[in-house]
Design a protein around this motif. Sequence first.
Motif, mmCIF file in Angstrom:
data_model
loop_
_atom_site.group_PDB
_atom_site.id
_atom_site.type_symbol
_atom_site.label_atom_id
_atom_site.label_comp_id
_atom_site.label_asym_id
_atom_site.label_seq_id
_atom_site.Cartn_x
_atom_site.Cartn_y
_atom_site.Cartn_z
ATOM 1 N N PHE A 21 3.890 46.056 -31.718
ATOM 2 C CA PHE A 21 4.979 47.004 -31.908
ATOM 3 C C PHE A 21 5.764 46.682 -33.182
ATOM 4 O O PHE A 21 6.140 47.583 -33.933
ATOM 5 N N ASP A 22 6.004 45.397 -33.449
ATOM 6 C CA ASP A 22 6.809 44.972 -34.594
ATOM 7 C C ASP A 22 6.168 45.298 -35.937
ATOM 8 O O ASP A 22 6.873 45.411 -36.936
ATOM 9 N N VAL A 23 4.843 45.427 -35.995
ATOM 10 C CA VAL A 23 4.194 45.694 -37.279
ATOM 11 C C VAL A 23 4.227 47.167 -37.665
ATOM 12 O O VAL A 23 3.782 47.515 -38.750
ATOM 13 N N ALA A 109 17.906 47.015 -20.186
ATOM 14 C CA ALA A 109 17.314 45.730 -20.601
ATOM 15 C C ALA A 109 16.108 45.978 -21.492
ATOM 16 O O ALA A 109 15.904 45.279 -22.492
ATOM 17 N N VAL A 110 15.317 46.983 -21.156
ATOM 18 C CA VAL A 110 14.151 47.339 -21.971
ATOM 19 C C VAL A 110 14.600 47.766 -23.364
ATOM 20 O O VAL A 110 14.072 47.295 -24.376
ATOM 21 N N GLY A 115 14.757 46.674 -28.942
ATOM 22 C CA GLY A 115 15.571 46.872 -30.132
ATOM 23 C C GLY A 115 15.738 45.618 -30.966
ATOM 24 O O GLY A 115 16.288 45.656 -32.064
ATOM 25 N N GLU A 116 15.255 44.505 -30.454
ATOM 26 C CA GLU A 116 15.381 43.230 -31.165
ATOM 27 C C GLU A 116 14.223 43.062 -32.142
ATOM 28 O O GLU A 116 13.070 43.005 -31.724
ATOM 29 N N PRO A 117 14.528 42.998 -33.446
ATOM 30 C CA PRO A 117 13.450 42.781 -34.420
ATOM 31 C C PRO A 117 12.749 41.446 -34.161
ATOM 32 O O PRO A 117 13.393 40.467 -33.805
ATOM 33 N N MET A 118 11.456 41.465 -34.284
ATOM 34 C CA MET A 118 10.640 40.252 -34.140
ATOM 35 C C MET A 118 10.692 39.683 -32.719
ATOM 36 O O MET A 118 10.624 38.474 -32.513
ATOM 37 N N LEU A 119 10.792 40.557 -31.724
ATOM 38 C CA LEU A 119 10.856 40.125 -30.325
ATOM 39 C C LEU A 119 9.718 39.176 -29.971
ATOM 40 O O LEU A 119 9.942 38.139 -29.349
ATOM 41 N N GLY A 120 8.500 39.512 -30.364
ATOM 42 C CA GLY A 120 7.354 38.664 -30.034
ATOM 43 C C GLY A 120 7.505 37.251 -30.571
ATOM 44 O O GLY A 120 7.262 36.271 -29.854
ATOM 45 N N ASP A 121 7.934 37.128 -31.813
ATOM 46 C CA ASP A 121 8.103 35.805 -32.407
ATOM 47 C C ASP A 121 9.235 35.034 -31.743
ATOM 48 O O ASP A 121 9.133 33.823 -31.538
ATOM 49 N N LEU A 122 10.313 35.723 -31.400
ATOM 50 C CA LEU A 122 11.437 35.051 -30.740
ATOM 51 C C LEU A 122 11.045 34.544 -29.354
ATOM 52 O O LEU A 122 11.416 33.426 -28.966
ATOM 53 N N LEU A 123 10.297 35.346 -28.611
ATOM 54 C CA LEU A 123 9.821 34.893 -27.297
ATOM 55 C C LEU A 123 8.871 33.710 -27.441
ATOM 56 O O LEU A 123 8.938 32.750 -26.663
ATOM 57 N N ALA A 124 7.992 33.770 -28.438
ATOM 58 C CA ALA A 124 7.062 32.659 -28.683
ATOM 59 C C ALA A 124 7.839 31.389 -29.016
ATOM 60 O O ALA A 124 7.525 30.304 -28.507
ATOM 61 N N ASP A 125 8.862 31.523 -29.852
ATOM 62 C CA ASP A 125 9.689 30.360 -30.201
ATOM 63 C C ASP A 125 10.410 29.813 -28.974
ATOM 64 O O ASP A 125 10.536 28.598 -28.802
#
Length: 143
Positions: A21-23, A109-110, A115-125
């Motif tokens: 989604f982020d790309v 919540a969804v 709406g958070e940019p880079m959600l995937g990377d933040l969750l991974a971190d």
Amino acid sequence: MPELAISADKVAFIIEKAREFDVKEADSDPDSGSNAADDGETDVLEDNSSDPVAAELAGFIQAMNEDEQLDLVTLMWLGRGDGTVDEWGDLRARAAEARAEYKAPRREAVHYLLGEPMLGDLLADGMDELGIDWTDERTTPVS
């Protein structure tokens, strides 16, 4: 180490989908009526209201129970650097307080998470901060 209400497999699925989604880029050719093959299939990378990745991700997160959604928000905050692993309980309590303000908690919540940019990377971190390996080869969630 906090015990999560959400499985690592579910978080891994969300990370993968959120990165897809982020790309996405802004709709650069809104009046495109040509054959997608003629355009080099580039329309698939455009963010528009009929994005199937966003719909799948939103449906998956909305179907989670409250504790899973709270852990997801807390993981994102942890990955964003809003707190440390030692502050997990406080971060999660803040997430619960914020959720209590929502009129439609599941849906809002969804919207917040997507709406958070880079959600995937933040969750991974966040998962990395907790020392949880989420990087297996699974591409579909395990219930």
